[in-house]
Design a protein around this motif. Structure first.
Motif, PDB file in Angstrom:
ATOM      1  N   LYS A   1      39.583  32.143  45.166  1.00 36.94           N
ATOM      2  CA  LYS A   1      40.209  33.439  44.932  1.00 36.94           C
ATOM      3  C   LYS A   1      41.247  33.305  43.810  1.00 36.94           C
TER       4      LYS A   1
ATOM      5  N   VAL B   1      36.942  37.062  43.860  1.00 38.52           N
ATOM      6  CA  VAL B   1      36.428  36.140  44.865  1.00 38.52           C
ATOM      7  C   VAL B   1      35.063  35.627  44.421  1.00 38.52           C
TER       8      VAL B   1
ATOM      9  N   LEU C   1      42.147  40.717  42.857  1.00 40.36           N
ATOM     10  CA  LEU C   1      41.836  39.398  43.387  1.00 40.36           C
ATOM     11  C   LEU C   1      40.328  39.204  43.221  1.00 40.36           C
TER      12      LEU C   1
END
Length: 396
Positions: free
Chosen positions: A41, A35, A33
């Motif tokens: 995200k 960010v 993931l």
């Protein structure tokens, strides 16, 4: 960073400070993931395809849920293992380019070939540096508005308008290229309503600024004096070349490629201007008149203005270098110079003289322009020498 991702832990992840960061899922090998510093995200899968490490975009959270991302990552890994995953799907880091990457491309491929002030475009787009690591297709309208609000709060509302205009041009370029489908700032209104500036320096202010510039020494004192006397644009005077100047005939020929309106411009040099130019030292091998390095023209105008401000009376109203140009035009009008001659002096497209006539009249008005600048120069000289900085009655 590695952890077992959960919806709760994903929601708790804070925006990146500077460069985006990645959180790897322990439960699903390769699932990451990413960010950004805006809090956006995106799920990706880092996996080897035919011996090479690839990063495959899965989709943005929460549009793509954690369960969906894990399911899709498993499907892709299975298809790769069975040889069923197409080459067109294995683009490394298939997420869209970041804003920083997009701005660099925009400057190199569009701004530099098509605009004279590409450095200005690069500078003003730099106001969006806080969004630099955000993929271009993940930038939201409120992200841009937050940047513009910050510019306004710092006391430069018109710069916010310029920043928005530059960002809109960038987004439209991205649409033309197919990088994004829609612009996040489409129909977004400028944050500040602008009022046309009409500031004209008073006689005492002209004298005070001239004398304040004296303390600067070479090259800024001479630059400010030439800026005041010629009535030309700041960038045009700052980047003046010796190859453009004919001291014998007292003429400065500003080529079309350096002129804001793209027209060749002839500026007659008065005795005062010639005296300034003859007093300047020259850098060996450099063509720049106003330079501290010999390699580039002078810069740092914001710092120069602050130094001049510090030398002026506290009650002095806000002024800008461009006000010299308006002040020169107004001053010439006060001493009887006709409007079309003032336009010819300042190389201004007003509609008074246009078309073929404008092409030829830039030469035929040479003596009229010389007389206008001489009269303006006499006015400045009188103001600087006077004790009270006011125009003599005969000059009003």
């Amino acid at each position: 960073m590695k952890q077992t991702l959960t919806t709760k832990s994903i929601d708790a992840l804070k925006p990146a400070e500077g460069k985006r960061y990645e959180v790897r899922d322990i439960k699903t090998p390769g699932l990451q993931l990413r960010v950004s510093n805006t809090g956006a995200k995106i799920f990706c899968l880092s996996i080897r395809v035919e011996g090479q490490r690839r990063r495959i975009r899965i989709g943005p959270y929460p549009i793509v849920s954690l369960a969906d991302a894990r399911r899709r990552a498993t499907e892709i890994a299975r298809d790769i293992e069975l040889g069923m995953f197409g080459h067109e799907q294995t683009q490394q880091d298939a997420t869209a380019p970041t804003l920083s990457e997009t701005i660099s491309l925009f400057i190199d491929r569009y701004a530099k070939p098509n605009t004279k002030d590409w450095k200005g475009s690069r500078s003003i787009l730099g106001k969006f540096a806080s969004l630099g690591d955000t993929p271009i297709d993940m930038i939201r309208r409120k992200d841009v508005v937050a940047v513009l609000d910050g510019i306004v709060e710092r006391g430069t509302p018109t710069r916010a308008n310029r920043a928005l205009a530059a960002f809109k041009k960038l987004m439209n370029w991205c649409i033309d290229r197919g990088d994004i489908e829609t612009s996040p700032v489409a129909s977004l209104r400028p944050p500040t309503r602008e009022v046309a500036r009409d500031r004209v320096l008073e006689g005492a202010e002209i004298a005070a600024l001239w004398k304040a510039a004296d303390a600067e020494g070479f090259p800024f004192a001479h630059f400010v004096h030439m800026l005041m006397l010629t009535g030309q644009r700041r960038g045009e005077v700052a980047a003046m070349r010796w190859s453009e100047i004919d001291l014998d005939d007292a003429i400065w020929t500003l080529p079309a490629q350096r002129s804001k309106n793209g027209r060749l411009h002839i500026v007659p040099l008065t005795d005062a201007m010639v005296a300034i130019l003859k007093s300047l030292p020259r850098f060996i091998g450099s063509d720049f008149v106003f330079t501290t390095t010999g390699v580039t023209p002078i810069s740092g105008f914001g710092r120069l203005k602050k130094r001049l401000d510090d030398a002026l009376p506290e009650a002095t109203e806000d002024w800008r270098f461009h006000d010299f140009r308006r002040t020169a035009s107004t001053g010439m009008a006060k001493v009887g110079v006709l409007p079309h001659v003032i336009d010819a002096v300042t190389n201004h497209k007003s509609g008074i003289v246009s078309g073929v006539a404008a092409t030829y009249n830039r030469y035929s008005y040479l003596e009229e322009k010389r007389d206008a600048l001489a009269r303006w120069g006499e006015t400045v000289s009188t103001l600087v020498k006077s004790n009270d900085g006011k125009l003599a009655t005969a000059q009003r």
